[in-house]
Design an enzyme around this catalytic site. Structure first.
Site, PDB file in Angstrom:
ATOM      1  N   HIS A  27       0.841  -1.201   0.000  1.00  0.00           N
ATOM      2  CA  HIS A  27       0.000   0.000   0.000  1.00  0.00           C
ATOM      3  C   HIS A  27       0.883   1.260   0.000  1.00  0.00           C
ATOM      4  CE1 HIS A  27      -3.100  -2.589   2.348  1.00  0.00           C
ATOM      5  NE2 HIS A  27      -3.612  -2.400   1.145  1.00  0.00           N
TER       6      HIS A  27
ATOM      7  N   LYS B  36     -17.252  -6.119   6.855  1.00  0.00           N
ATOM      8  CA  LYS B  36     -16.010  -6.846   6.544  1.00  0.00           C
ATOM      9  C   LYS B  36     -15.325  -7.390   7.804  1.00  0.00           C
ATOM     10  CE  LYS B  36     -14.119  -5.673   2.074  1.00  0.00           C
ATOM     11  NZ  LYS B  36     -12.942  -5.204   1.359  1.00  0.00           N
TER      12      LYS B  36
ATOM     13  N   ARG C 101      -2.202  -6.083  -8.513  1.00  0.00           N
ATOM     14  CA  ARG C 101      -1.141  -7.051  -8.252  1.00  0.00           C
ATOM     15  C   ARG C 101      -1.081  -8.104  -9.354  1.00  0.00           C
ATOM     16  NH1 ARG C 101      -3.215  -7.646  -2.303  1.00  0.00           N
ATOM     17  NH2 ARG C 101      -4.992  -6.995  -3.525  1.00  0.00           N
TER      18      ARG C 101
ATOM     19  N   SER D 132      -2.915  -7.538   3.013  1.00  0.00           N
ATOM     20  CA  SER D 132      -3.148  -7.408   4.460  1.00  0.00           C
ATOM     21  C   SER D 132      -3.530  -8.762   5.049  1.00  0.00           C
ATOM     22  CB  SER D 132      -4.271  -6.408   4.736  1.00  0.00           C
ATOM     23  OG  SER D 132      -3.937  -5.148   4.237  1.00  0.00           O
TER      24      SER D 132
HETATM   25  P1  ADP Z   1      -9.848  -3.376  -0.630  1.00  0.00           P
HETATM   26  O1  ADP Z   1     -10.672  -4.097   0.400  1.00  0.00           O
HETATM   27  O2  ADP Z   1     -10.487  -2.124  -1.138  1.00  0.00           O
HETATM   28  O3  ADP Z   1      -9.299  -4.228  -1.738  1.00  0.00           O
HETATM   29  P2  ADP Z   1      -7.128  -3.287   0.372  1.00  0.00           P
HETATM   30  O4  ADP Z   1      -6.633  -2.579   1.589  1.00  0.00           O
HETATM   31  O5  ADP Z   1      -6.997  -4.770   0.341  1.00  0.00           O
HETATM   32  O6  ADP Z   1      -8.628  -2.822   0.239  1.00  0.00           O
HETATM   33  O7  ADP Z   1      -6.423  -2.712  -0.929  1.00  0.00           O
HETATM   34  C1  ADP Z   1      -6.534  -1.362  -1.277  1.00  0.00           C
HETATM   35  C2  ADP Z   1      -5.887  -1.144  -2.642  1.00  0.00           C
HETATM   36  O8  ADP Z   1      -4.494  -1.401  -2.554  1.00  0.00           O
HETATM   37  C3  ADP Z   1      -6.413  -2.066  -3.750  1.00  0.00           C
HETATM   38  O9  ADP Z   1      -6.441  -1.343  -4.958  1.00  0.00           O
HETATM   39  C4  ADP Z   1      -5.380  -3.163  -3.827  1.00  0.00           C
HETATM   40  O10 ADP Z   1      -5.304  -3.751  -5.120  1.00  0.00           O
HETATM   41  C5  ADP Z   1      -4.107  -2.351  -3.529  1.00  0.00           C
HETATM   42  N1  ADP Z   1      -3.047  -3.189  -2.993  1.00  0.00           N
HETATM   43  C6  ADP Z   1      -3.093  -4.006  -1.909  1.00  0.00           C
HETATM   44  N2  ADP Z   1      -1.910  -4.634  -1.731  1.00  0.00           N
HETATM   45  C7  ADP Z   1      -1.097  -4.220  -2.740  1.00  0.00           C
HETATM   46  C8  ADP Z   1       0.251  -4.526  -3.138  1.00  0.00           C
HETATM   47  N3  ADP Z   1       0.975  -5.416  -2.482  1.00  0.00           N
HETATM   48  N4  ADP Z   1       0.744  -3.914  -4.248  1.00  0.00           N
HETATM   49  C9  ADP Z   1      -0.031  -3.042  -4.930  1.00  0.00           C
HETATM   50  N5  ADP Z   1      -1.302  -2.722  -4.625  1.00  0.00           N
HETATM   51  C10 ADP Z   1      -1.831  -3.293  -3.544  1.00  0.00           C
END
Ligand code: ADP
Length: 162
Positions: free
Chosen positions: A17, A41, A90, A128
C-alpha cells in the site's frame, strides 16, 4: 489541482500500500487515502486505528491526507473535490474485480476516473490478509509492514489471544 483518492480497507497498511501511496503522491498534487469503514467486513483494526496507522507511515508526505469514510467511494471522492481514484493492481486475479468496480463507478459518477498503478514486483504477493495470517501463527512480518505497524499487529494479536 489534481486530487486523487486512494480507497481501501488498509487492515492494516502494508509496504505494498505504502508503495502505491508514495508513487501516486509523486504523480498527483494531493492524495487522500480513504479508509473504508465497513463493519460488514469485520476488520481486525477499527477504522480509527487504521487511519492512525496510515497517518503514522505517511507523515513524511506533505501532499498526503488520511480520512475514514462510509458509503459509496464515488460520493467520498466528490466530497474531497477529487476526480481520480487510485487503485493498485497485483495479479490478473485483481484485474477482473477492479475493472468491474471502475466501470461501475464511472457509470454512476462519469466525472470520476480510476487509474491503476501496477504493484512493485517486490510486493506483488503481499496483502493485508497474508500479513494477518502469518502474524496469527507468530511468523516474522518485518518484510511486509513498517516496524511501527508490526508492533501494533503484535499488540492486537496479544489482546486477541488473552
Ligand atoms: P480493498 O478491500 O479495497 O481491496 P485493500 O486494503 O486490500 O482494500 O487494498 C486497497 C488497494 O491497494 C487495492 O487497490 C489493492 O489492489 C491495492 N493493494 C493491496 N496490496 C497491494 C500490493 N501489495 N501492491 C499493490 N497494490 C496493492
Amino acid at each position: 489541482m489534481a486530487i486523487a483518492v486512494y480507497p481501501g480497507s488498509f487492515d492494516p497498511v502494508t509496504l505494498g500500500h505504502y508503495d502505491i501511496i508514495e508513487r501516486s503522491a509523486r504523480i498527483m498534487d494531493k492524495v487522500i487515502v480513504g479508509v473504508l469503514n465497513n463493519s460488514a467486513k469485520s476488520p481486525l483494526f477499527s477504522a480509527e486505528e487504521r487511519v492512525n496507522m496510515l497517518i503514522d507511515v505517511t507523515k513524511g508526505f506533505s501532499n498526503v491526507e488520511v480520512c475514514a469514510f462510509e458509503g459509496l467511494t464515488v460520493d467520498f471522492v466528490k466530497k474531497c473535490n477529487a476526480s481520480v481514484i487510485v487503485r493498485g493492481l497485483r495479479a490478473v486475479t485483481d484485474f477482473e474485480y477492479e475493472l468491474q468496480l471502475s466501470q461501475t463507478n464511472h457509470v454512476i459518477a462519469p466525472g470520476v476516473d480510476t487509474i491503476f498503478l501496477t504493484t512493485n514486483l517486490k510486493y506483488s504477493y503481499l496483502s493485508s490478509s497474508v500479513v494477518k495470517e502469518i502474524a496469527m501463527y507468530g511468523g516474522d512480518i518485518s518484510a511486509f509492514v513498517h516496524p511501527e505497524i508490526a508492533e501494533r499487529i503484535w499488540a492486537k494479536m496479544a489482546g486477541i489471544k488473552k
